[in-house]
Design an enzyme around this catalytic site. Structure first.
Site, PDB file in Angstrom:
ATOM      1  N   LYS A   1      -3.104  15.268  -1.233  1.00 32.86           N
ATOM      2  CA  LYS A   1      -3.540  14.158  -2.094  1.00 32.86           C
ATOM      3  C   LYS A   1      -4.669  14.588  -3.034  1.00 32.86           C
ATOM      4  O   LYS A   1      -5.046  13.872  -3.942  1.00 32.86           O
ATOM      5  CB  LYS A   1      -3.984  12.970  -1.239  1.00 32.86           C
ATOM      6  CG  LYS A   1      -2.847  12.343  -0.420  1.00 32.86           C
ATOM      7  CD  LYS A   1      -3.363  11.201   0.452  1.00 32.86           C
ATOM      8  CE  LYS A   1      -2.334  10.677   1.451  1.00 32.86           C
ATOM      9  NZ  LYS A   1      -1.347   9.769   0.840  1.00 32.86           N
TER      10      LYS A   1
ATOM     11  N   HIS B   1      10.046   9.117   4.620  1.00 33.31           N
ATOM     12  CA  HIS B   1       8.809   8.884   3.865  1.00 33.31           C
ATOM     13  C   HIS B   1       8.084  10.153   3.453  1.00 33.31           C
ATOM     14  O   HIS B   1       6.955  10.083   2.960  1.00 33.31           O
ATOM     15  CB  HIS B   1       7.822   8.041   4.685  1.00 33.31           C
ATOM     16  CG  HIS B   1       8.281   6.658   4.973  1.00 33.31           C
ATOM     17  ND1 HIS B   1       7.944   5.585   4.176  1.00 33.31           N
ATOM     18  CD2 HIS B   1       9.045   6.163   5.960  1.00 33.31           C
ATOM     19  CE1 HIS B   1       8.474   4.479   4.694  1.00 33.31           C
ATOM     20  NE2 HIS B   1       9.148   4.810   5.776  1.00 33.31           N
TER      21      HIS B   1
ATOM     22  N   THR C   1       1.519   3.679  -2.618  1.00 33.44           N
ATOM     23  CA  THR C   1       1.646   2.239  -2.851  1.00 33.44           C
ATOM     24  C   THR C   1       0.327   1.668  -3.367  1.00 33.44           C
ATOM     25  O   THR C   1       0.307   0.599  -3.969  1.00 33.44           O
ATOM     26  CB  THR C   1       2.065   1.511  -1.554  1.00 33.44           C
ATOM     27  OG1 THR C   1       1.291   2.017  -0.470  1.00 33.44           O
ATOM     28  CG2 THR C   1       3.536   1.710  -1.269  1.00 33.44           C
TER      29      THR C   1
ATOM     30  N   LYS D   1      -1.139  -1.310  -6.219  1.00 32.48           N
ATOM     31  CA  LYS D   1      -2.190  -2.320  -5.982  1.00 32.48           C
ATOM     32  C   LYS D   1      -3.245  -2.283  -7.082  1.00 32.48           C
ATOM     33  O   LYS D   1      -3.712  -3.325  -7.552  1.00 32.48           O
ATOM     34  CB  LYS D   1      -2.851  -2.078  -4.614  1.00 32.48           C
ATOM     35  CG  LYS D   1      -1.906  -2.338  -3.449  1.00 32.48           C
ATOM     36  CD  LYS D   1      -2.408  -1.755  -2.133  1.00 32.48           C
ATOM     37  CE  LYS D   1      -1.223  -1.643  -1.162  1.00 32.48           C
ATOM     38  NZ  LYS D   1      -1.517  -0.820   0.017  1.00 32.48           N
TER      39      LYS D   1
ATOM     40  N   LYS E   1      -7.793   6.577  -0.064  1.00 36.84           N
ATOM     41  CA  LYS E   1      -6.547   6.834   0.652  1.00 36.84           C
ATOM     42  C   LYS E   1      -6.883   7.839   1.738  1.00 36.84           C
ATOM     43  O   LYS E   1      -7.991   8.378   1.762  1.00 36.84           O
ATOM     44  CB  LYS E   1      -5.466   7.387  -0.287  1.00 36.84           C
ATOM     45  CG  LYS E   1      -5.928   8.597  -1.139  1.00 36.84           C
ATOM     46  CD  LYS E   1      -4.832   9.046  -2.122  1.00 36.84           C
ATOM     47  CE  LYS E   1      -4.807   8.213  -3.382  1.00 36.84           C
ATOM     48  NZ  LYS E   1      -3.498   7.935  -3.899  1.00 36.84           N
ATOM     49  N   ARG E   2      -5.938   8.100   2.663  1.00 40.18           N
ATOM     50  CA  ARG E   2      -6.185   9.116   3.669  1.00 40.18           C
ATOM     51  C   ARG E   2      -6.588  10.427   3.006  1.00 40.18           C
ATOM     52  O   ARG E   2      -6.094  10.769   1.937  1.00 40.18           O
ATOM     53  CB  ARG E   2      -4.931   9.314   4.530  1.00 40.18           C
ATOM     54  CG  ARG E   2      -4.675   8.165   5.472  1.00 40.18           C
ATOM     55  CD  ARG E   2      -5.816   7.959   6.438  1.00 40.18           C
ATOM     56  NE  ARG E   2      -5.851   9.041   7.394  1.00 40.18           N
ATOM     57  CZ  ARG E   2      -5.505   8.919   8.675  1.00 40.18           C
ATOM     58  NH1 ARG E   2      -5.140   7.757   9.159  1.00 40.18           N
ATOM     59  NH2 ARG E   2      -5.566   9.965   9.493  1.00 40.18           N
TER      60      ARG E   2
HETATM   61  C1  Z57 Z   1       2.755   7.913   5.809  1.00 36.47           C
HETATM   62  O1  Z57 Z   1       1.762   7.055   5.598  1.00 36.47           O
HETATM   63  C2  Z57 Z   1       3.661   8.237   4.808  1.00 36.47           C
HETATM   64  C3  Z57 Z   1       4.675   9.110   5.073  1.00 36.47           C
HETATM   65  C4  Z57 Z   1       4.801   9.680   6.320  1.00 36.47           C
HETATM   66  O2  Z57 Z   1       5.802  10.527   6.586  1.00 36.47           O
HETATM   67  C5  Z57 Z   1       3.892   9.353   7.318  1.00 36.47           C
HETATM   68 BR1  Z57 Z   1       4.080  10.097   8.991  1.00 36.47          BR
HETATM   69  C6  Z57 Z   1       2.873   8.486   7.074  1.00 36.47           C
HETATM   70  C7  Z57 Z   1       3.511   7.552   3.476  1.00 36.47           C
HETATM   71  C8  Z57 Z   1       3.719   8.455   2.277  1.00 36.47           C
HETATM   72  O3  Z57 Z   1       2.834   9.543   2.340  1.00 36.47           O
HETATM   73  C9  Z57 Z   1       3.475   7.643   1.014  1.00 36.47           C
HETATM   74  O4  Z57 Z   1       3.741   8.419  -0.141  1.00 36.47           O
HETATM   75  C10 Z57 Z   1       4.366   6.409   0.976  1.00 36.47           C
HETATM   76  O5  Z57 Z   1       4.023   5.571  -0.095  1.00 36.47           O
HETATM   77  C11 Z57 Z   1       4.226   5.634   2.272  1.00 36.47           C
HETATM   78  O6  Z57 Z   1       4.452   6.480   3.399  1.00 36.47           O
HETATM   79  C12 Z57 Z   1       5.211   4.475   2.352  1.00 36.47           C
HETATM   80  O7  Z57 Z   1       6.504   4.885   2.066  1.00 36.47           O
END
Ligand code: Z57
Length: 824
Positions: A564, A365, A669, A673, A558-559
């Site tokens: 970001k 991810h 994601t 939404k 978002k976080r």
């Molecule tokens: C997290 O929320 C995501 C990736 C990570 O390696 C960790 Br730890 C936490 C997120 C990504 O930052 C997003 O871009 C992505 O949409 C989401 O994972 C689901 O794939």
């Protein structure tokens, strides 16, 4: 299945099968029964909280019957199951979703009762919410699937904003949780520490036996996951830790060693006490590794126990079991299964390893280096001595293979080794996950390309390109359209032949024919406006600021993370403010009013992210009280952004910001939404933004900024060339330094990151393009007919981004599982 029920009782059992209820009457009866006999209250002292309790208990009765049947069916048919291992499940509220999925949503209209529920917030952000969307899709598509996670006593912290700063408050969410079922009979003993002995087994073979030094008990808590309009209710099993030997060690207790007995208990319970609040960051804490092993070992024990009941040979394990690793957090599962097979079940290494690699799939991810997990060898050795031996063996056999294939490439061995030869030595979890899985996937096309060409490129050489694949993320339209935006969902249904689009999102394309229909546009715009009125009311209540619902709502929730780039957004807001201030009152009157809405949590230890929150609030305090500005600009920071707030915010946005430095956001994601709720995007060419553009068309999205392929050169130039800051951004910085938003000292680090420290996230490089693109947004918004047409067209083309499509792709190309249909 029935074999466990004694013969005399069987008949009574069959005659008394619980049926649940079928209609509104039955439902209401059940609610009243719970108020009176479960809560022991009367009509006269049933407040909203009690009403929520009784309603959820009534609806869960309905869930349980379908859940039991599903589990029996899955056991009886003995088909291959999927196990989704995730340290995070960001579920949000369950009641509304349950009402919708079992078809009682229209029976009970009750916003006030629904809003009593506390979010189940067992996750940080995108990764955890993705897991929750996947569970919804797995059940809605009838896949036999289980989720496995940890039952944290405290989920992600609650955020309070005090004097503009984030303050963290613990989130104790288990006071009343009708959605979980403790299974005190389903427990697993989990070992830690200790040492490894070699002995000879009955067959005369030398085997390793791990003697643990500490035992902690894992207790299962099950959560039913109902599918939308299906007979399937799957199971999410969360593990809770407790001391072995019950509440106290009575031996110690009786010996007068009361304190150490309590300490043992607390040490055990600490394992599942709290979710680590970092998103996209790994901090390498021992307790975190304990959490990972505890959860992985309990889950695998459970999976193996279930498999062994079927009495099949081990060679059929991977025909019965597919395990998906959500990021590297559960990577120890690979080692644990290998350990079970060779140490406990007596299989040969090669046979065991074949089973292991065919069982696992790994989803990556992130490419951010600070988020890639590495554990010190010494820590693994101490906590899990046998596992470290196995990791070394896995690495040895792997490197031998690599050496054979690349005999002249010594550096290759160093680069791909699962053990990093650093001081101290580290176990590279992503490499272990790749070596132990048969498929590795990224979560959007660009991201999957990036992992193939950058962080994992050596492994593509070694294994060939087919091991690496892409599954672009998606979201569940049940929660994120129908539940969050019921009126828009209803309007869509009126043009798409009913609610079928909720199960086949591609049917949204039938909207396209109506994109220019004035009547339809009016209805569409009216719903958006109503959603903005609702959010405005909330903002008034929560922030005490009056915003104009006719203004353009510009949202970034978002976080909080430098990659970001909320800092880019707030610098842009300051630029807008300065531009408005410099205008004559007449010129100002022609400007388009805006509300800039922010929300999101900063990891408690992430100082820069907290500075960003402070700056946003400081700018808001000035701008929102400036009489020259009035409605033209408002800056709002919404406290404690979470899933249920997202459900209110997404439907109310005109434009949302997905503006990460290109190449850093794996997918995103929330971008999906927002578009699905009839908002447009301003964004960079990053993550799923690229595929969203491909689907909805370039004219329906506002893209800006440098491309991923240029980032490396730009960064190099910042450090080694002369680095000049964008002129407009410079003015913003000067204003901050003048003290316009409070003591400039408070924001020095944010300015210095760009001016002095190499601007790693390319804020200055993208600033001009960002500002210009915002002007295009203003311009486009002035033509409301055109704008609404864009929104309708975009929604019509969003079918691809349902998590149902993702799950079908995983099932087909990674898991090799099929839906389990009910045969009548
Ligand atoms: C997290 O929320 C995501 C990736 C990570 O390696 C960790 Br730890 C936490 C997120 C990504 O930052 C997003 O871009 C992505 O949409 C989401 O994972 C689901 O794939």
């Amino acid at each position: 299945v029935e074999a466990s029920i004694p013969e005399p009782q069987r008949d009574a059992w069959k005659r008394n099968q619980p049926e649940g209820f079928k209609d509104k009457d039955g439902f209401e009866k059940e609610v009243v029964r719970h108020v009176e006999t479960t809560l022991a209250r009367s009509m006269f002292n049933c407040d909203e909280s009690a009403a929520y309790s009784a309603t959820s208990l009534a609806i869960r009765y309905r869930l349980i019957t379908g859940w039991n049947k599903t589990q029996q069916r899955q056991t009886y048919r003995d088909a291959k199951r999927v196990y989704y291992l995730s340290l995070e499940f960001l579920m949000g509220r369950a009641l509304d979703n349950a009402l919708l999925n079992v078809g009682l949503k229209d029976v009970a209209k009750m916003e006030d009762i629904i809003s009593q529920e506390h979010d189940a917030a067992l996750g940080n952000g995108g990764l955890g919410r993705l897991a929750a969307c996947f569970l919804d899709s797995l059940a809605s598509l009838n896949y036999p699937a289980w989720g496995y996670g940890l039952r944290y006593r405290y989920g992600i912290f609650k955020q309070e904003i005090i004097d503009g700063y984030q303050v963290e408050v613990p989130d104790y969410w288990l006071d009343f949780n009708p959605w979980e079922f403790p299974r005190h009979d389903v427990t697993v003993d989990i070992q830690f520490f200790g040492h490894v002995n070699k002995t000879t087994n009955a067959a005369g073979k030398t085997i390793s036996v791990w003697e643990g030094g500490e035992t902690v008990v894992a207790v299962a808590y099950d959560v039913p996951i109902p599918g939308y309009d299906t007979p399937t209710t799957n199971n999410l099993r969360l593990w809770s830790s407790k001391a072995s030997g019950g509440e106290f060690d009575f031996q110690k207790f009786n010996n007068g060693d009361y304190e150490s007995s309590v300490a043992d208990q607390q040490r055990a319970e600490t394992i599942s006490a709290v979710l680590y609040p970092n998103d996209n960051l790994e901090r390498g804490k021992e307790l975190r590794l304990k959490q990972q092993y505890f959860w992985v070992a309990a889950s695998l024990h459970d999976i193996v126990r279930r498999f062994k009941k079927s009495k099949r040979p081990w060679s059929e394990f991977c025909d019965q079991v597919a395990i998906q690793l959500n990021d590297t957090h559960p990577t120890l599962a690979i080692v644990e299964l290998q350990r079970i097979l060779i140490d406990t079940e007596g299989l040969e290494w090669d046979e065991a390893w074949d089973i292991v690699t065919n069982t696992f799939g790994y989803t990556n991810h992130t490419v951010l280096p600070e988020a890639l997990e590495k554990w010190p060898v010494g820590l693994v050795q101490h906590l899990l001595p046998r596992h470290l031996q196995i990791i070394y063996d896995i690495n040895l056999y792997f490197l031998q293979k690599v050496e054979k294939a690349f005999p002249k490439d010594r550096d290759m061995l160093r680069r791909v080794s699962i053990i990093e030869e650093s001081q101290p030595k580290m176990v590279r979890m992503a490499y272990l996950a790749i070596v132990g899985s048969h498929k590795v996937n990224g979560v959007a096309e660009l991201h999957s390309d990036l992992i193939r060409t950058t962080i994992f490129k050596d492994f593509v050489q070694i294994y060939g390109p087919d091991k690496f694949t892409n599954v672009t993320n998606g979201i569940t339209p049940r929660r994120w359209l129908h539940q969050a935006n019921p009126r828009l969902s209803e309007l869509i249904a009126s043009k798409c032949g009913g609610n079928a689009f909720l199960k086949d999102l591609t049917q949204l394309n039938r909207l396209e024919a109506h994109a220019k229909d004035p009547q339809f546009r009016r209805e569409w715009a009216e719903i958006k406006y109503a959603n903005k009125v609702r959010l405005s009311r909330y903002i008034k209540e929560a922030n005490g600021v009056t915003v104009n619902p006719a203004a353009l709502f510009d949202v970034q929730v978002k976080r909080i993370h430098e990659y970001k780039r909320q800092q880019l957004n707030i610098f842009g807001v300051i630029h807008r403010y300065l531009t408005l201030k410099a205008m004559s009152p007449e010129a100002r009157k022609k400007q388009l009013p805006r509300v800039s809405i922010f929300g999101g949590k900063a990891a408690p230890g992430y100082w820069m992210a907290k500075q960003i929150i402070h700056l946003i609030n400081a700018v808001g305090a000035v701008v929102n009280n400036d009489e020259d500005i009035g409605d033209l600009l408002k800056v709002i920071f919404l406290e404690d952004y979470n899933v249920s707030k997202a459900e209110m915010i997404c439907p109310a946005s005109d434009i949302s910001e997905h503006i990460s430095t290109a190449g850093t956001e794996a997918s995103g994601t929330s971008n999906m939404k927002f578009v699905l709720n009839g908002g447009l995007i301003i964004g960079t060419c990053d993550g799923a933004n690229i595929e969203i553009t491909r689907e909805i068309g370039e004219s329906n999205i506002f893209l800006f900024g440098n491309l991923a392929e240029d980032v490396e050169d730009l960064r190099h130039a910042h450090t080694y060339g002369s680095h000049s800051i964008d002129g407009d951004l410079d003015k913003v910085f000067n204003e901050i330094e003048k003290g316009t938003f409070g003591s400039p000292h408070d924001f020095g680090a944010l300015v210095a990151a760009v001016r002095q420290h190499g601007d790693y996230y390319l804020v200055s490089d993208d600033f001009h393009s960002y500002i210009q693109t915002h002007s295009l947004v203003d311009e486009a918004y002035r033509n409301q007919d055109e704008w609404v047409s864009k929104c309708i067209t975009a929604v019509a083309r969003m079918g691809f981004f349902t998590s149902d499509r993702c799950i079908d792709e995983y099932a087909e190309s990674i898991w090799n599982v099929e839906p389990l249909v009910v045969r009548e």
